[in-house]
Design a protein around this motif. Structure first.
Motif, PDB file in Angstrom:
ATOM      1  N   ILE A 135      88.857 -11.071  62.795  1.00 21.19           N
ATOM      2  CA  ILE A 135      87.800 -11.092  61.313  1.00 21.19           C
ATOM      3  C   ILE A 135      86.924 -11.620  61.798  1.00 21.19           C
ATOM      4  O   ILE A 135      87.462 -12.597  62.170  1.00 21.19           O
ATOM      5  N   GLN A 136      85.545 -11.239  61.721  1.00 19.19           N
ATOM      6  CA  GLN A 136      84.831 -12.311  61.962  1.00 19.19           C
ATOM      7  C   GLN A 136      83.846 -12.004  60.776  1.00 19.19           C
ATOM      8  O   GLN A 136      83.403 -10.353  59.963  1.00 19.19           O
ATOM      9  N   VAL A 137      82.568 -12.327  60.356  1.00 20.67           N
ATOM     10  CA  VAL A 137      81.453 -12.398  59.581  1.00 20.67           C
ATOM     11  C   VAL A 137      80.401 -11.840  59.931  1.00 20.67           C
ATOM     12  O   VAL A 137      80.150 -13.276  60.267  1.00 20.67           O
ATOM     13  N   TRP A 138      79.457 -11.642  59.685  1.00 21.47           N
ATOM     14  CA  TRP A 138      77.823 -11.629  59.786  1.00 21.47           C
ATOM     15  C   TRP A 138      76.806 -11.199  58.476  1.00 21.47           C
ATOM     16  O   TRP A 138      77.545  -9.862  58.574  1.00 21.47           O
ATOM     17  N   GLY A 139      76.424 -11.856  57.807  1.00 23.29           N
ATOM     18  CA  GLY A 139      75.219 -11.678  56.725  1.00 23.29           C
ATOM     19  C   GLY A 139      74.559 -10.093  57.086  1.00 23.29           C
ATOM     20  O   GLY A 139      75.185  -9.260  56.031  1.00 23.29           O
ATOM     21  N   PHE A 192      87.694 -15.694  63.481  1.00 19.72           N
ATOM     22  CA  PHE A 192      86.843 -16.728  64.362  1.00 19.72           C
ATOM     23  C   PHE A 192      85.425 -16.803  63.940  1.00 19.72           C
ATOM     24  O   PHE A 192      85.225 -15.929  63.420  1.00 19.72           O
ATOM     25  N   ASP A 193      84.790 -18.269  63.315  1.00 19.56           N
ATOM     26  CA  ASP A 193      83.164 -18.061  63.398  1.00 19.56           C
ATOM     27  C   ASP A 193      81.997 -17.372  64.644  1.00 19.56           C
ATOM     28  O   ASP A 193      83.140 -17.290  65.935  1.00 19.56           O
ATOM     29  N   THR A 194      81.495 -16.758  64.812  1.00 19.89           N
ATOM     30  CA  THR A 194      80.594 -16.450  65.670  1.00 19.89           C
ATOM     31  C   THR A 194      80.287 -17.482  67.080  1.00 19.89           C
ATOM     32  O   THR A 194      79.148 -16.879  67.529  1.00 19.89           O
ATOM     33  N   ASP A 195      80.895 -18.187  67.072  1.00 21.24           N
ATOM     34  CA  ASP A 195      79.768 -19.357  68.034  1.00 21.24           C
ATOM     35  C   ASP A 195      81.140 -19.579  68.341  1.00 21.24           C
ATOM     36  O   ASP A 195      81.472 -21.313  68.902  1.00 21.24           O
ATOM     37  N   VAL A 196      82.321 -18.777  67.974  1.00 18.62           N
ATOM     38  CA  VAL A 196      83.562 -19.628  69.059  1.00 18.62           C
ATOM     39  C   VAL A 196      84.381 -18.554  70.154  1.00 18.62           C
ATOM     40  O   VAL A 196      83.616 -17.262  69.894  1.00 18.62           O
TER      41      VAL A 196
END
Length: 302
Positions: A10-14, A98-102
């Motif tokens: 799962i990831q998130v981006w506004g 995961f954050d998008t800088d991992v």
């Protein structure tokens, strides 16, 4: 609740920039975030991949967690919404966030045997954790995994609600930070890794239910900000606001000197840590009480 982490990322981006993201929503990500998503998917090809934007975040909260809508809308910082959502999403679906800088160096298969996994982040400068629980370290929330409905994530969710409804709860932790720097720790201690670390220290089932990916030596800063041996967090910190130069220099001096003092004490304890904390029975019981009359709901199995 199943007892193992499922094959899901799962990831998130506004806000996604591409006008057509129906085929692959990651095409709407900026390049560095797109690279992170590609890295995760290539190393875990048989995992389901879910990417949530702002509209889908709202849809899931309204559909599955309506009891938290008022809390969700009350956050003063946008990143707090994303912090809270990551806990809700993993609690609901199960899987890894995961954050998008991992970026990963290996697949996640050997973590699927666990029910809940969090990374060691760093030695902590927050005296509250040290003095209250004997915890001189923190866990991160930039990457973690859990089975759907895991009780530790439920405890984290309850504490996010508690921090928002009863500010004095989180203020007790913030008071260990010099007043001029508390704004830097507000998000950390109300929805971020400070809150998750405190929840872990107060959680009665920590030793049996939560796996922390400790490095060989917690005092070696080269091993901080990792997802165990699986990957690394680049710490872009894009959510932080710009700060004046003098403030940054002053804070860096305080953080450096404080961390040196913590490291000096931590070295006396050696490089190994466990999930044994100094919290009292009464504090553990208080932390385990329900802060809301409605429990979070879990996605039903297919």
């Amino acid at each position: 609740m199943t007892d193992k982490i499922p094959r899901r990322i799962i990831q998130v981006w506004g806000t996604l920039s591409s006008p057509d993201t129906t085929t692959d929503k990651t095409t709407g990500l900026p390049l560095f975030a797109k690279a992170s998503a590609a890295n995760l998917r290539l190393l875990n090809p048989d995992f389901e991949y879910l990417l949530f934007d702002d509209s889908e975040i709202d849809q899931l909260v309204d559909a599955e967690f309506p009891q938290y809508r008022s809390v969700f809308d009350s956050f003063s910082e946008r990143i707090q919404r994303y912090d809270f959502f990551r806990y809700l999403a993993v609690y609901h679906f199960g899987g890894f966030y995961f954050d998008t800088d991992v970026f990963l160096a290996s697949g996640l298969d050997n973590l699927l045997e666990f029910g809940c996994v969090f990374p060691f982040e760093h030695l902590s400068v927050q005296r509250f954790l040290i003095e209250q629980y004997g915890m001189d370290w923190e866990i991160g929330n930039y990457a973690f995994g859990a089975a759907a409905g895991h009780p530790f994530l439920e405890a984290v969710i309850k504490n996010v609600v508690r921090a928002q409804r009863y500010p004095e709860w989180s203020e007790a932790m913030l008071k260990s930070i010099p007043r001029m720097f508390r704004s830097k720790y507000f998000v950390v201690d109300t929805t971020g890794p400070g809150l998750v670390s405190r929840t872990l220290a107060e959680y009665p089932g920590a030793r049996d239910q939560v796996n922390v990916l400790f490095p060989e030596d917690v005092c070696d800063s080269k091993d901080w900000y990792r997802f165990g041996d699986h990957g690394v967090h680049l710490q872009f910190g894009s959510w932080r606001k710009p700060e004046p130069l003098l403030y940054r220099v002053t804070y860096r001096y305080w953080e450096t000197t404080t961390r040196k003092a913590v490291l000096s004490e931590s070295l006396k304890r050696g490089g190994r840590r466990s999930l044994d904390f100094n919290s009292s029975t009464e504090r553990r019981q208080e932390a385990s009480r329900t802060s809301s009359s409605l429990r979070p709901r879990v996605a039903s199995k297919d």
